[in-house]
Write a protein that holds these residues in place. Structure first.
Motif, PDB file in Angstrom:
ATOM      1  N   VAL A  86      35.728 -34.560 -23.128  1.00  0.00           N
ATOM      2  CA  VAL A  86      34.850 -34.942 -22.317  1.00  0.00           C
ATOM      3  C   VAL A  86      34.103 -35.989 -22.638  1.00  0.00           C
ATOM      4  O   VAL A  86      33.502 -36.726 -22.098  1.00  0.00           O
ATOM      5  N   LEU A  87      33.768 -36.264 -23.768  1.00  0.00           N
ATOM      6  CA  LEU A  87      32.768 -36.679 -24.310  1.00  0.00           C
ATOM      7  C   LEU A  87      33.462 -38.731 -23.780  1.00  0.00           C
ATOM      8  O   LEU A  87      32.740 -39.521 -23.363  1.00  0.00           O
ATOM      9  N   LEU A  90      33.408 -39.260 -19.989  1.00  0.00           N
ATOM     10  CA  LEU A  90      31.758 -40.161 -19.934  1.00  0.00           C
ATOM     11  C   LEU A  90      31.245 -41.247 -20.356  1.00  0.00           C
ATOM     12  O   LEU A  90      31.128 -42.265 -19.576  1.00  0.00           O
ATOM     13  N   GLY A  94      31.733 -44.774 -17.742  1.00  0.00           N
ATOM     14  CA  GLY A  94      30.217 -45.302 -17.765  1.00  0.00           C
ATOM     15  C   GLY A  94      30.400 -46.795 -17.585  1.00  0.00           C
ATOM     16  O   GLY A  94      30.014 -47.694 -17.117  1.00  0.00           O
ATOM     17  N   PHE A 223      29.980 -42.772 -10.534  1.00  0.00           N
ATOM     18  CA  PHE A 223      30.260 -42.642 -12.090  1.00  0.00           C
ATOM     19  C   PHE A 223      30.518 -41.161 -11.939  1.00  0.00           C
ATOM     20  O   PHE A 223      32.139 -40.042 -12.435  1.00  0.00           O
ATOM     21  N   TRP A 224      29.902 -40.141 -11.537  1.00  0.00           N
ATOM     22  CA  TRP A 224      30.499 -38.384 -11.246  1.00  0.00           C
ATOM     23  C   TRP A 224      31.917 -37.857 -10.502  1.00  0.00           C
ATOM     24  O   TRP A 224      32.917 -37.647 -10.653  1.00  0.00           O
ATOM     25  N   VAL A 227      34.316 -39.048 -13.370  1.00  0.00           N
ATOM     26  CA  VAL A 227      34.081 -38.092 -14.186  1.00  0.00           C
ATOM     27  C   VAL A 227      35.325 -36.443 -13.972  1.00  0.00           C
ATOM     28  O   VAL A 227      36.380 -35.796 -14.734  1.00  0.00           O
TER      29      VAL A 227
END
Length: 350
Positions: A86-87, A90, A94, A223-224, A227
């Motif tokens: 997950v990190l 993200l 970005g 971005f989302w 993700v």
């Protein structure tokens, strides 16, 4: 002569002249959509009923020692890997959305031979999974960055970024040398492929993409969207990888694993091919490699170096982004070089 009067159309008829369903209001479902929704709900209900009826056999099957071992390995791999996945997603989203490709063009040296190692080193400080590195590399080529440097960044970013190296250190707490070996081997392969392309590559093999990845979207939407896509995509491959690792540990006969692991050449080739087939996200592959404890550290290093650079999903993405002629040449060369460099690095460091 009889006169035929035209039949007035019904006001509630919602079919066009060709017979296609025409919704009365925007967003109103058609009968086909309603049928799909109904079928999905019916299938879900039937599945739940089957699970309720078979709960006793399912409980007995899960209570078997083999299934308990399988579940333990699967859950352990998933719990350890998910935070890093997950990190990494993200940070990768970005960078792909908010860092303009022109930044890389300005930061790289003008001489291609010097731009290759600088692009490789940039992968160590810019997190990005392999799913994001392909479109970023395509944007670099489109913005005028020498292809050799863009391809070096494509290989190094998902292999040696801080998230991946931290995950490797956590997965191999008793072997800190694995982090150094992964960093050196992956960086060497990335730079060597960049220089090889600079020497032997031809412009007609490379078809740069002609459109931006996030045209028509705001930064937040892009971005989302990135993700969500990467979490679902990479998470699915992580589940497959965790299931494969658990199956190898719990189901495969120990004699088979000992035979494969006992032969150094066979062990390296087996884990290299496994890395290509499983296509695990680089933020999570260290935990799968750590669970394959029957194999030597060098064989597991090969798994960690090959996977982020060439696997099934990467081959498809590279072919779609740069063309099939490029992928058919670049992928086999990357695989062979990654295996050789991994073995040599493991012999020196591990």
């Amino acid at each position: 002569m009889a006169i035929t009067k035209p039949v007035p159309q019904r006001t509630d008829d919602r079919r066009d002249p060709e017979g296609a369903w025409k919704p009365e209001r925007a967003g109103e479902p058609s009968p086909a959509d309603e049928g799909r929704h109904l079928n999905s709900a019916l299938l879900l209900t039937m599945l739940m009923l089957v699970l309720v009826l078979l709960q006793s056999p399912i409980r007995r099957a899960l209570a078997a020692p083999v299934m308990q071992s399988w579940t333990t390995v699967f859950v352990a791999v998933m719990v350890q890997a998910l935070p890093f996945l997950v990190l990494g997603v993200l940070l990768s989203a970005g960078i792909a959305v908010f860092v303009p490709p022109s930044f890389f063009a300005r930061a790289l040296p003008r001489r291609p031979a010097l731009a290759v190692p600088v692009a490789g080193a940039a992968g160590a400080v810019l997190p990005g999974c392999e799913c994001a590195s392909v479109p970023v590399a395509g944007a670099l080529v489109r913005r005028g960055v020498t292809p050799a440097a863009a391809l070096t960044f494509l290989l190094s970013a998902p292999a040696i970024n801080p998230i991946v190296l931290t995950a490797t250190a956590v997965a191999f707490p008793g072997h800190p040398e694995m982090v150094l070996a992964r960093l050196i081997a992956s960086l060497l392969v990335a730079c060597a492929m960049g220089w090889l392309w600079l020497r032997l590559g031809r412009t007609d093999w490379l078809r740069p993409p002609s459109h931006l990845s996030y045209d028509g979207q705001s930064k937040g939407e892009a971005f989302w969207g990135s993700v969500r896509h990467d979490v679902m995509h990479a998470g699915g491959f992580l589940v497959v990888g965790a299931m494969a690792a658990a199956t190898l540990k719990a189901v495969a006969p120990e004699s088979w694993l000992r035979t494969a692991a006992g032969n150094p050449v066979l062990a390296v080739l087996a884990l290299a091919v496994l890395a290509v087939v499983l296509s695990i996200c680089s933020e999570a592959d260290a935990f799968v490699a750590a669970s394959l404890s029957q194999f030597s550290l060098t064989a597991r290093l090969t798994f960690l170096v090959v996977g982020p650079m060439i696997d099934l999903k990467l081959f498809a993405m590279q072919a779609g982004t740069f063309g099939r002629a490029f992928a058919l040449r670049f992928a086999p060369a990357t695989f062979a070089l990654a295996v050789v460099v991994s073995v040599l690095t493991g012999a020196v460091i591990l």
